[in-house]
Motif scaffolding. Structure first.
Motif, PDB file in Angstrom:
ATOM      1  N   LYS A   1       0.690   4.254  -2.822  1.00  0.00           N
ATOM      2  CA  LYS A   1       0.417   5.658  -2.528  1.00  0.00           C
ATOM      3  C   LYS A   1       1.541   6.562  -3.018  1.00  0.00           C
ATOM      4  O   LYS A   1       1.302   7.629  -3.573  1.00  0.00           O
ATOM      5  CB  LYS A   1       0.217   5.849  -1.021  1.00  0.00           C
ATOM      6  CG  LYS A   1      -0.128   7.285  -0.627  1.00  0.00           C
ATOM      7  CD  LYS A   1      -0.380   7.407   0.853  1.00  0.00           C
ATOM      8  CE  LYS A   1      -0.714   8.834   1.260  1.00  0.00           C
ATOM      9  NZ  LYS A   1      -1.957   9.319   0.629  1.00  0.00           N
TER      10      LYS A   1
ATOM     11  N   SER B   1      -9.921  -4.525  -3.057  1.00  0.00           N
ATOM     12  CA  SER B   1      -9.625  -3.493  -2.083  1.00  0.00           C
ATOM     13  C   SER B   1     -10.876  -3.212  -1.257  1.00  0.00           C
ATOM     14  O   SER B   1     -11.987  -3.607  -1.624  1.00  0.00           O
ATOM     15  CB  SER B   1      -9.183  -2.218  -2.804  1.00  0.00           C
ATOM     16  OG  SER B   1     -10.231  -1.746  -3.628  1.00  0.00           O
TER      17      SER B   1
ATOM     18  N   ARG C   1      -8.923   7.136  -2.052  1.00  0.00           N
ATOM     19  CA  ARG C   1      -8.233   8.190  -1.325  1.00  0.00           C
ATOM     20  C   ARG C   1      -7.121   8.802  -2.173  1.00  0.00           C
ATOM     21  O   ARG C   1      -6.967  10.029  -2.236  1.00  0.00           O
ATOM     22  CB  ARG C   1      -7.650   7.617  -0.027  1.00  0.00           C
ATOM     23  CG  ARG C   1      -6.776   8.601   0.757  1.00  0.00           C
ATOM     24  CD  ARG C   1      -7.589   9.723   1.346  1.00  0.00           C
ATOM     25  NE  ARG C   1      -6.766  10.612   2.151  1.00  0.00           N
ATOM     26  CZ  ARG C   1      -7.225  11.667   2.802  1.00  0.00           C
ATOM     27  NH1 ARG C   1      -8.517  11.953   2.756  1.00  0.00           N
ATOM     28  NH2 ARG C   1      -6.427  12.437   3.505  1.00  0.00           N
ATOM     29  N   ASP C   2      -6.348   7.951  -2.835  1.00  0.00           N
ATOM     30  CA  ASP C   2      -5.277   8.448  -3.702  1.00  0.00           C
ATOM     31  C   ASP C   2      -5.827   9.324  -4.820  1.00  0.00           C
ATOM     32  O   ASP C   2      -5.287  10.399  -5.110  1.00  0.00           O
ATOM     33  CB  ASP C   2      -4.504   7.281  -4.316  1.00  0.00           C
ATOM     34  CG  ASP C   2      -3.640   6.554  -3.298  1.00  0.00           C
ATOM     35  OD1 ASP C   2      -3.574   7.011  -2.144  1.00  0.00           O
ATOM     36  OD2 ASP C   2      -3.041   5.519  -3.664  1.00  0.00           O
TER      37      ASP C   2
ATOM     38  N   ARG D   1       0.815  -1.205   0.000  1.00  0.00           N
ATOM     39  CA  ARG D   1       0.000   0.000   0.000  1.00  0.00           C
ATOM     40  C   ARG D   1       0.857   1.267   0.000  1.00  0.00           C
ATOM     41  O   ARG D   1       0.553   2.223  -0.704  1.00  0.00           O
ATOM     42  CB  ARG D   1      -0.937  -0.033   1.223  1.00  0.00           C
ATOM     43  CG  ARG D   1      -1.671   1.268   1.495  1.00  0.00           C
ATOM     44  CD  ARG D   1      -2.567   1.670   0.352  1.00  0.00           C
ATOM     45  NE  ARG D   1      -3.078   3.018   0.531  1.00  0.00           N
ATOM     46  CZ  ARG D   1      -3.261   3.896  -0.425  1.00  0.00           C
ATOM     47  NH1 ARG D   1      -2.984   3.585  -1.685  1.00  0.00           N
ATOM     48  NH2 ARG D   1      -3.731   5.094  -0.171  1.00  0.00           N
ATOM     49  N   SER D   2       1.959   1.280   0.736  1.00  0.00           N
ATOM     50  CA  SER D   2       2.800   2.475   0.789  1.00  0.00           C
ATOM     51  C   SER D   2       3.427   2.769  -0.569  1.00  0.00           C
ATOM     52  O   SER D   2       3.521   3.934  -0.989  1.00  0.00           O
ATOM     53  CB  SER D   2       3.889   2.315   1.849  1.00  0.00           C
ATOM     54  OG  SER D   2       4.708   1.193   1.563  1.00  0.00           O
TER      55      SER D   2
ATOM     56  N   GLU E   1     -12.553  -0.488  -0.995  1.00  0.00           N
ATOM     57  CA  GLU E   1     -13.555   0.265  -1.750  1.00  0.00           C
ATOM     58  C   GLU E   1     -14.280  -0.615  -2.768  1.00  0.00           C
ATOM     59  O   GLU E   1     -15.449  -0.381  -3.084  1.00  0.00           O
ATOM     60  CB  GLU E   1     -12.941   1.490  -2.440  1.00  0.00           C
ATOM     61  CG  GLU E   1     -11.793   1.194  -3.374  1.00  0.00           C
ATOM     62  CD  GLU E   1     -10.442   1.401  -2.718  1.00  0.00           C
ATOM     63  OE1 GLU E   1      -9.504   1.814  -3.418  1.00  0.00           O
ATOM     64  OE2 GLU E   1     -10.321   1.145  -1.509  1.00  0.00           O
TER      65      GLU E   1
ATOM     66  N   LEU F   1     -11.135   7.246   2.981  1.00  0.00           N
ATOM     67  CA  LEU F   1     -10.112   7.280   4.021  1.00  0.00           C
ATOM     68  C   LEU F   1      -8.896   6.439   3.680  1.00  0.00           C
ATOM     69  O   LEU F   1      -7.874   6.528   4.370  1.00  0.00           O
ATOM     70  CB  LEU F   1     -10.705   6.798   5.357  1.00  0.00           C
ATOM     71  CG  LEU F   1     -11.872   7.622   5.911  1.00  0.00           C
ATOM     72  CD1 LEU F   1     -12.406   6.979   7.180  1.00  0.00           C
ATOM     73  CD2 LEU F   1     -11.427   9.061   6.171  1.00  0.00           C
ATOM     74  N   HIS F   2      -8.992   5.607   2.646  1.00  0.00           N
ATOM     75  CA  HIS F   2      -7.872   4.723   2.349  1.00  0.00           C
ATOM     76  C   HIS F   2      -7.957   4.262   0.901  1.00  0.00           C
ATOM     77  O   HIS F   2      -8.953   4.470   0.205  1.00  0.00           O
ATOM     78  CB  HIS F   2      -7.899   3.498   3.272  1.00  0.00           C
ATOM     79  CG  HIS F   2      -9.256   2.871   3.396  1.00  0.00           C
ATOM     80  ND1 HIS F   2      -9.901   2.255   2.350  1.00  0.00           N
ATOM     81  CD2 HIS F   2     -10.106   2.783   4.454  1.00  0.00           C
ATOM     82  CE1 HIS F   2     -11.071   1.804   2.736  1.00  0.00           C
ATOM     83  NE2 HIS F   2     -11.238   2.116   4.015  1.00  0.00           N
ATOM     84  N   GLY F   3      -6.870   3.650   0.444  1.00  0.00           N
ATOM     85  CA  GLY F   3      -6.855   2.979  -0.837  1.00  0.00           C
ATOM     86  C   GLY F   3      -6.885   3.884  -2.060  1.00  0.00           C
ATOM     87  O   GLY F   3      -6.580   5.076  -2.009  1.00  0.00           O
TER      88      GLY F   3
END
Length: 352
Positions: A106, A290, A164-165, A102-103, A292, A159-161
């Motif tokens: 992003k 994911s 969010r990106d 994930r890092s 989402e 909030l994530h994934g």
């Protein structure tokens, strides 16, 4: 007039197709495709790999986060940048997955886009920037409107994934547009892609022998055919169309309708069990679902495309159902019954 186009993310299927299509335009002098790896030959309708990759477009091995990208833009006098390398997961084959966690995803999506926009801001030649985004920025929620327009605010902030990106990327794109009002900036929010060459979490889901669904939910899904996605990107790369535009095929399909079209058995699961199965599938690298995507399979999402049609004087050739059918045909699935016939047959089964 467009002279030199730089396309990012050409390792992925859509990026390679867009670069090749633009390279075939006689009014464009030069097309440069950049990525960390060259593209693979595209998937044919028979499942094999064949056909041209980039056409006469040039490939340059450049990382978005590296200093060489600005040099390529400067040395080639690039006037149009088409940014297609946003990835939805480490295994996203549409844009060439990051290969990390994930890092890394992003860093590629957000930091890479920041570096690209910084290079465009310093350029004296860039006059048009087109960015591929996603309708996932609207989210999927039981409180969401029936149809999202480009001006609709998401009910719940991602909030994530990937969502969010994409939301952060669009924020940086708007900032770039304010700093460089002389540059035409276009953001295209694509619905889920479908087609013979598309290999994504959703297409892999529909290719499984059994389709798990969330008990009590039948979400509305909307697709855009890969041919129409390429066409929309080429049209906005060739002429000025400032603003944000939803891109999707007409109509929607319920998940149950999609499942019937595949001919595969469906296993309804309670929401916690569905999420557990999704996590296990990700762990086994069967389907990279994911969070989402899991939410989408519960609440669905549909967008309005009137702004795109009005601005471009064009609408996608494939509706949502036709795009899904073409995907199924390419994978050897049914995909040949019209929607009305599928629903009529389902009604007969229900009555029995």
């Amino acid at each position: 007039m467009t002279r030199t186009v730089l396309v990012t993310g050409v390792r992925g299927h859509i990026g390679a197709r867009v670069a090749a299509a633009l390279a075939g335009d006689p009014e464009i002098d030069r097309v440069i495709g950049v990525d960390t790896e060259p593209p693979s030959p595209p998937r044919g309708r028979d499942g094999g790999r064949d056909g041209p990759v980039l056409g006469r477009a040039e490939f340059v091995r450049v990382a978005l986060r590296g200093p060489d990208l600005a040099r390529v833009i400067r040395d080639a006098d690039v006037d149009t940048v088409v940014h297609l390398s946003l990835v939805s997961g480490s295994g996203d084959r549409q844009a060439g997955g990051t290969g990390g966690g994930r890092s890394a995803m992003k860093e590629h999506n957000v930091i890479g886009t920041m570096q690209l926009l910084a290079a465009c801001q310093r350029s004296a030649t860039v006059r048009r920037v087109v960015v591929r985004s996603t309708t996932a920025v609207y989210g999927s929620s039981p409180h969401a409107p029936a149809v999202f327009t480009e001006d609709t605010e998401p009910v719940e902030v991602a909030l994530h994934g990937y969502a969010r990106d994409a939301t952060e990327v669009e924020t940086y794109v708007r900032g770039f547009a304010r700093r460089r009002p002389d540059v035409t900036t276009t953001t295209l929010r694509f619905a889920n892609l479908m087609g013979p060459g598309v290999d994504s979490p959703l297409t892999r889901y529909f290719s499984q022998p059994v389709l798990p669904t969330v008990l009590g939910f039948d979400p509305r899904l909307q697709f855009v055919h890969e041919d129409d996605a390429v066409e929309a990107l080429c049209r906005t790369a060739g002429t000025d169309h400032p603003g944000v535009f939803n891109v999707a095929g007409d109509g929607v399909l319920l998940l149950s309708q999609c499942a019937r079209r595949t001919g595969r058995p469906v296993v309804p699961l309670p929401s916690p069990a569905f999420r557990l199965v999704g996590g296990l599938a990700r762990g086994a690298r069967l389907v990279d679902f994911s969070p989402e995507q899991l939410t989408l399979m519960s609440h669905g999402r549909a967008v309005d495309t009137a702004r795109l049609t009005a601005e471009l004087g064009w609408r996608p050739k494939y509706g949502t159902a036709a795009a899904f059918d073409d995907f199924l045909r390419s994978r050897g699935g049914p995909g040949h019954l019209p929607l009305a016939a599928v629903d009529w047959l389902a009604g007969l089964v229900t009555k029995r």
